[in-house]
Design a protein around this motif. Structure first.
Motif, PDB file in Angstrom:
ATOM      1  N   VAL A 120       0.851  -1.195   0.000  1.00  0.00           N
ATOM      2  CA  VAL A 120       0.000   0.000   0.000  1.00  0.00           C
ATOM      3  C   VAL A 120       0.887   1.245   0.000  1.00  0.00           C
ATOM      4  O   VAL A 120       1.807   1.367   0.809  1.00  0.00           O
ATOM      5  N   LEU A 124      -1.078   7.439   0.390  1.00  0.00           N
ATOM      6  CA  LEU A 124      -2.531   7.408   0.545  1.00  0.00           C
ATOM      7  C   LEU A 124      -2.924   7.639   1.997  1.00  0.00           C
ATOM      8  O   LEU A 124      -3.865   8.381   2.292  1.00  0.00           O
ATOM      9  N   GLU A 125      -2.188   7.011   2.896  1.00  0.00           N
ATOM     10  CA  GLU A 125      -2.449   7.196   4.314  1.00  0.00           C
ATOM     11  C   GLU A 125      -2.104   8.616   4.755  1.00  0.00           C
ATOM     12  O   GLU A 125      -2.826   9.226   5.554  1.00  0.00           O
ATOM     13  N   ALA A 128      -4.830  11.066   3.710  1.00  0.00           N
ATOM     14  CA  ALA A 128      -6.002  11.007   4.585  1.00  0.00           C
ATOM     15  C   ALA A 128      -5.720  11.680   5.925  1.00  0.00           C
ATOM     16  O   ALA A 128      -6.592  12.360   6.479  1.00  0.00           O
ATOM     17  N   SER A 129      -4.501  11.525   6.432  1.00  0.00           N
ATOM     18  CA  SER A 129      -4.143  12.145   7.707  1.00  0.00           C
ATOM     19  C   SER A 129      -4.129  13.661   7.606  1.00  0.00           C
ATOM     20  O   SER A 129      -4.566  14.367   8.519  1.00  0.00           O
ATOM     21  N   ALA A 133      -8.124  13.055   9.291  1.00  0.00           N
ATOM     22  CA  ALA A 133      -8.574  11.736   9.753  1.00  0.00           C
ATOM     23  C   ALA A 133      -7.634  11.200  10.825  1.00  0.00           C
ATOM     24  O   ALA A 133      -6.414  11.374  10.745  1.00  0.00           O
ATOM     25  N   TRP A 137      -9.148   5.890  11.911  1.00  0.00           N
ATOM     26  CA  TRP A 137     -10.046   6.095  10.773  1.00  0.00           C
ATOM     27  C   TRP A 137      -9.322   5.852   9.453  1.00  0.00           C
ATOM     28  O   TRP A 137      -9.891   5.293   8.510  1.00  0.00           O
ATOM     29  N   VAL A 138      -8.055   6.254   9.387  1.00  0.00           N
ATOM     30  CA  VAL A 138      -7.250   5.996   8.191  1.00  0.00           C
ATOM     31  C   VAL A 138      -7.101   4.497   7.979  1.00  0.00           C
ATOM     32  O   VAL A 138      -7.211   3.993   6.855  1.00  0.00           O
ATOM     33  N   THR A 141     -10.655   2.999   6.866  1.00  0.00           N
ATOM     34  CA  THR A 141     -11.247   3.445   5.606  1.00  0.00           C
ATOM     35  C   THR A 141     -10.292   3.401   4.416  1.00  0.00           C
ATOM     36  O   THR A 141     -10.745   3.335   3.272  1.00  0.00           O
ATOM     37  N   VAL A 142      -8.994   3.462   4.682  1.00  0.00           N
ATOM     38  CA  VAL A 142      -8.021   3.475   3.590  1.00  0.00           C
ATOM     39  C   VAL A 142      -7.237   2.174   3.519  1.00  0.00           C
ATOM     40  O   VAL A 142      -7.230   1.483   2.490  1.00  0.00           O
ATOM     41  N   LYS A 143      -6.581   1.842   4.625  1.00  0.00           N
ATOM     42  CA  LYS A 143      -5.670   0.702   4.588  1.00  0.00           C
ATOM     43  C   LYS A 143      -6.398  -0.631   4.605  1.00  0.00           C
ATOM     44  O   LYS A 143      -6.073  -1.539   3.825  1.00  0.00           O
ATOM     45  N   LEU A 146      -7.720  -2.138   1.350  1.00  0.00           N
ATOM     46  CA  LEU A 146      -6.645  -2.501   0.422  1.00  0.00           C
ATOM     47  C   LEU A 146      -5.905  -3.773   0.841  1.00  0.00           C
ATOM     48  O   LEU A 146      -5.365  -4.473  -0.013  1.00  0.00           O
TER      49      LEU A 146
END
Length: 232
Positions: A120, A124-125, A128-129, A133, A137-138, A141-143, A146
């Motif tokens: 990953v 992307l993380e 979001a941070s 976020a 939450w990261v 919703t993100v990691k 994936l």
């Protein structure tokens, strides 16, 4: 099909499924946490943790079982404390078989999830941070979406390994029908029994079928999840 196995052998099948299920269930959250720590965090002792996690892969299983006996047996520091305070015992119980299976399979869980996390893109993380976020939450919703295929692969590998664990289990909890005798232990006993080879072969075939089915389901679900994630 019920005539193919004796009640004792069916009990070994049931116990194997129970042991593998609980070994996988307990390993899953801890495995994801450790995998994330190894993949993303930098802290003192990281390499030591990595070695400890993967030691069961390279140590003889009997050694792992012996260490579990020293630690979680009724005379061990952890096992003695649990026995005296909570009346909970690992040694010579199915719970000990689940612990042994979980320890032996834990590296498979961690490795599969760790590889998924490393694939990953950290940006992307970070993105979001920067939008405010929280870390949790990261992750959710993100990691997590994936790395779901990796988590599923690790889960199935852990379950399959738990079904097939032998060396650490027999050293830690012995081979007690109805208590700790899983499929591998039942096969071992049958191979030492006169005229037991045919029954051992049937149990071996069932074990192979269960492991293959678990891996096939894992592959199918992983592809569906990967396709859905890729499509979104």
């Amino acid at each position: 099909m019920t005539d193919w196995f004796t009640p004792t052998e069916w009990e070994a099948v049931r116990l194997s499924l129970k042991v593998a299920f609980w070994a996988t269930l307990v390993s899953l959250p801890l495995g994801v946490f450790v995998a994330n720590a190894l993949a993303r965090w930098r802290f003192p002792g990281r390499e030591v943790l990595n070695v400890v996690v993967h030691l069961p892969l390279i140590m003889p299983p009997v050694v792992t079982g012996y260490l579990l006996l020293l630690t979680f047996g009724t005379r061990g520091p952890v096992g003695g404390f649990l026995d005296s305070t909570l009346g909970f015992t690992f040694a010579f119980r199915w719970t000990g078989a689940a612990l042994a299976a979980g320890v032996m399979a834990f590296p498979f869980m961690v490795r599969a999830v760790q590889l998924s996390i490393e694939a990953v893109d950290p940006k992307l993380e970070q993105a979001a941070s920067t939008l405010g976020a929280s870390s949790m939450w990261v992750f959710l919703t993100v990691k997590l979406p994936l790395i779901l295929p990796g988590i599923l692969a690790g889960t199935m590998l852990t379950f399959a390994k738990g079904m097939g664990e032998f060396g650490a289990t027999i050293t830690f909890v012995s081979n007690i029908p109805g208590q700790t005798q899983t499929i591998p232990l039942a096969i071992d006993l049958l191979l030492e029994t006169p005229d037991g080879e045919a029954r051992a072969a049937r149990l071996a075939a069932l074990s192979i079928a269960l492991a293959a089915a678990a891996l096939a389901v894992s592959e199918w679900i992983s592809r569906r999840i990967a396709a859905r994630v890729g499509g979104t």
